[in-house]
Scaffold this motif. Structure first.
Motif, short mmCIF file in Angstrom:
data_model
loop_
_atom_site.label_atom_id
_atom_site.label_comp_id
_atom_site.label_asym_id
_atom_site.label_seq_id
_atom_site.Cartn_x
_atom_site.Cartn_y
_atom_site.Cartn_z
N THR A 107 0.85 -1.19 0.00
CA THR A 107 0.00 0.00 0.00
C THR A 107 0.89 1.24 0.00
OG1 THR A 107 -1.72 -1.15 1.25
CG2 THR A 107 -1.80 1.26 1.25
N ARG A 108 0.56 2.21 -0.83
CA ARG A 108 1.34 3.44 -0.89
C ARG A 108 1.12 4.26 0.38
NH1 ARG A 108 3.65 3.60 -5.77
NH2 ARG A 108 2.54 2.76 -7.58
N PRO A 109 2.03 5.20 0.67
CA PRO A 109 1.91 6.01 1.89
C PRO A 109 0.56 6.73 2.03
CG PRO A 109 4.08 6.29 0.96
CD PRO A 109 3.31 5.47 -0.02
N PRO A 125 2.70 13.78 7.44
CA PRO A 125 2.88 12.88 6.30
C PRO A 125 1.58 12.56 5.56
CG PRO A 125 2.93 11.66 8.36
CD PRO A 125 2.92 13.11 8.73
N GLU A 126 1.73 12.39 4.27
CA GLU A 126 0.60 11.98 3.46
C GLU A 126 0.08 10.64 3.97
OE1 GLU A 126 -0.58 11.40 -1.26
OE2 GLU A 126 1.51 11.43 -0.62
N GLY A 127 -1.20 10.54 4.16
CA GLY A 127 -1.78 9.31 4.68
C GLY A 127 -1.77 9.24 6.19
N ASP A 128 -1.31 10.31 6.87
CA ASP A 128 -1.25 10.40 8.32
C ASP A 128 -0.15 9.51 8.90
OD1 ASP A 128 -3.33 12.20 8.18
OD2 ASP A 128 -4.87 10.67 8.52
N ILE A 129 -0.01 9.57 10.24
CA ILE A 129 1.06 8.85 10.93
C ILE A 129 0.59 7.45 11.30
CG2 ILE A 129 2.45 8.79 13.04
CD1 ILE A 129 2.51 11.84 12.93
N PRO A 130 1.32 6.41 10.88
CA PRO A 130 0.90 5.04 11.21
C PRO A 130 1.18 4.70 12.67
CG PRO A 130 2.98 5.00 10.03
CD PRO A 130 2.52 6.43 10.03
N ALA A 184 2.69 2.56 15.59
CA ALA A 184 3.89 1.74 15.67
C ALA A 184 3.55 0.26 15.65
CB ALA A 184 4.67 2.09 16.94
N PHE A 185 4.24 -0.49 14.78
CA PHE A 185 4.10 -1.94 14.62
C PHE A 185 2.73 -2.35 14.08
CE2 PHE A 185 7.38 -2.30 18.23
CZ PHE A 185 8.42 -2.18 17.32
N ALA A 186 1.93 -1.38 13.63
CA ALA A 186 0.66 -1.74 13.00
C ALA A 186 0.93 -2.41 11.66
CB ALA A 186 -0.20 -0.50 12.81
N GLU A 187 0.04 -3.30 11.25
CA GLU A 187 0.20 -4.01 9.99
C GLU A 187 -0.21 -3.13 8.82
OE1 GLU A 187 -1.59 -7.97 7.69
OE2 GLU A 187 -2.05 -7.60 9.81
N MET A 188 0.59 -3.18 7.74
CA MET A 188 0.19 -2.52 6.50
C MET A 188 -1.05 -3.22 5.97
SD MET A 188 2.26 -2.09 2.90
CE MET A 188 3.37 -0.80 3.46
N VAL A 189 -2.11 -2.45 5.73
CA VAL A 189 -3.38 -3.02 5.28
C VAL A 189 -3.69 -2.54 3.87
CG1 VAL A 189 -4.28 -3.25 7.63
CG2 VAL A 189 -4.61 -1.10 6.37
N PRO A 190 -4.65 -3.18 3.20
CA PRO A 190 -5.01 -2.79 1.83
C PRO A 190 -5.51 -1.35 1.78
CG PRO A 190 -5.88 -4.96 2.34
CD PRO A 190 -5.36 -4.40 3.63
N PRO A 191 -5.47 -0.74 0.60
CA PRO A 191 -5.91 0.66 0.46
C PRO A 191 -7.33 0.87 0.96
CG PRO A 191 -4.77 -0.07 -1.52
CD PRO A 191 -4.94 -1.29 -0.66
N GLY A 192 -7.55 2.05 1.59
CA GLY A 192 -8.87 2.41 2.06
C GLY A 192 -9.11 2.12 3.53
N ASN A 193 -8.21 1.39 4.19
CA ASN A 193 -8.37 1.06 5.61
C ASN A 193 -7.50 2.00 6.44
OD1 ASN A 193 -8.34 -0.14 8.19
ND2 ASN A 193 -8.78 -2.15 7.29
N GLU A 194 -8.10 2.76 7.35
CA GLU A 194 -7.38 3.74 8.15
C GLU A 194 -7.24 3.33 9.62
OE1 GLU A 194 -9.34 7.44 7.62
OE2 GLU A 194 -8.92 7.58 5.47
N LEU A 195 -7.47 2.06 9.94
CA LEU A 195 -7.43 1.63 11.33
C LEU A 195 -6.02 1.62 11.91
CD1 LEU A 195 -10.00 -1.33 11.21
CD2 LEU A 195 -10.36 1.02 11.99
#
Length: 424
Positions: free
Chosen positions: A101-103, A188-193, A195-206
């Motif tokens: 998923t892109r940033p 940052p674009e897409g907001d700050i993730p 820490a240690f959260a899983e990269m998820v498919p596009p459209g999921n902001e959890l």
């Protein structure tokens, strides 16, 4: 020079003292010219930096120095950077196609089998402005103060600095001390993730924890400059820096792999929120009777992330009639941060901090190049610089399971630097 290797170029390079200008070079490495008081001196440069299949950068610099009465000076500098290309996201190569998923969190991209994952939508433009005022304070004293502003698409940096210098021994010895403070805000674009959260498919902001964060930096510098003889000048500096706040790169991930080396998921990295850095710097310039000039420097760096580095830099200016040629070589070696790891085994518990960013890993780098300068009419100068850079990442001794033995976990980076400078 320290070149741009990824998303964030260095923000604050505060010039605490300008004492070495009496030896040879001005801001862009051009010959210092004796000008009348109240005159402006300008240095301009256009630089291109390009990594093979990765980041491309174009930088425009305009710097001016105004000399007033009583040795008062004003220095202004404007820098514009435009960066494009592909940036490594930290994930490991795999024997199969991978999807990321892109940033922005809105799109995805694929990485071919056995290739280092690169996000090829990397774009950024930076506008930076620096101003510095210097003047005598009392007999044998000089004081200086300045400000720094830097703005990118997702990054704002604001800083102030002040310093004082004292001459001794008929101005052959100078002691200096300086302090600088900066506050940086990242959105940052897409907001700050998280820490240690899983990269998820596009459209999921959890997996996002906020829209922006900041950090503060306090820099201290102590230095001594000594004129050795009519041809030699030497400088020693000690610098201390403390950074507090958000130090994680929101665009970097770490691959979670099984015992066969197969990637199961991507986790967003996490770095400590504090860093203390120290460095010792030594520089010597010697002007030979043949009018050639050697400029040699060494820097040792260490911090509480357990990164240590050594930098050796040498330039040798050779006169060619009215013009000159200046070969240059620089060697850099670095040990890895204590929390750096190229991947994380899924069978192991997660550490408190973790990053697969190669910039925090073990590496060597070498730069070789040459500069050619031509003095022109009315105390102006035109110069050209061409350099080649190679950075080689190294294994930290981590055992590579299964398929990870078959892919390149530590790819090298090759780059070219070309610059045209004009001083007037």
């Amino acid at each position: 020079m320290q070149l741009i290797n990824n998303k964030k170029p260095s923000k604050n390079k505060v010039n605490i003292t300008q004492l070495l200008t009496v030896a040879t070079c001005t801001l862009l490495g051009t010959s210092a010219q004796a000008e009348e008081e109240k005159s402006w001196e300008f240095d301009t440069a256009l630089m291109y930096y390009g990594e093979t299949d990765r980041v491309q950068a174009t930088e425009l610099i305009l710097a001016g120095t105004k000399t007033f009465e009583d040795e008062k000076t004003l220095n202004l500098k404007l820098t514009v950077d435009a960066l494009t290309g592909a940036s490594a996201n930290g994930a490991v190569a795999q024997p199969n196609v991978q999807t990321f998923t892109r940033p922005s969190g809105k799109e995805s991209f694929n990485t071919p089998a056995n290739e280092t994952p690169l996000d090829d939508t990397f774009r950024d433009t930076r506008l930076q402005f620096n101003a510095q005022w210097t003047q005598p304070f009392a007999e044998d004293y000089r004081i200086s103060g300045g400000l720094h502003l830097s703005k990118e698409y997702d990054y704002l940096s604001v800083g102030l600095n002040a310093n004082i210098a004292r001459d001794f021994n008929q101005k052959n010895t100078t002691l200096s001390a300086g302090v600088a403070y900066s506050n940086d805000t990242i959105t940052p674009e897409g907001d700050i993730p998280t820490a240690f959260a899983e990269m998820v498919p596009p459209g999921n902001e959890l997996n996002r924890s906020g829209t922006e964060d900041d950090k503060t930096t306090v820099d201290l510098l102590l230095g001594v400059t000594q004129v050795i003889d009519r041809q030699t000048i030497m400088q020693f500096n000690y610098s201390y820096s403390q950074v507090d706040g958000y130090l994680t790169d929101p665009f970097k991930v770490v691959s979670l792999v099984n015992s066969n080396g197969i990637s199961e998921k991507q986790l967003y990295e996490n770095r400590p929120d504090k860093r203390v850095k120290n460095s010792i710097f030594w520089q010597t310039k010697h002007h030979f009777l043949s009018n050639s000039i050697i400029d040699f420097s060494y820097r040792y760096f260490w911090d509480d992330w357990e990164i240590t580095s050594h930098t050796v830099d040498a330039r040798y200016r050779i006169p060619l009639g009215d013009s000159y040629i200046e070969p240059h070589i620089r060697y850099y070696t670095q040990d890895a941060a204590e929390f750096y790891q190229p991947f994380q085994l899924s069978s192991n518990p997660l550490p408190s901090y973790m990053s697969a960013d190669y910039r925090l890993g073990k590496m060597d780098g070498i730069t070789v190049g040459v500069k050619y300068g031509m003095p022109m009419k009315n105390n102006t100068e035109l110069s050209f610089r061409l350099e080649f850079f190679q950075q080689s990442s190294k294994s930290t001794g981590v055992e590579e399971p299964g398929v990870l033995n078959e892919v390149d976990l530590y790819p090298s980076i090759n780059a070219v630097v070309a610059q045209v400078s004009y001083s007037f």
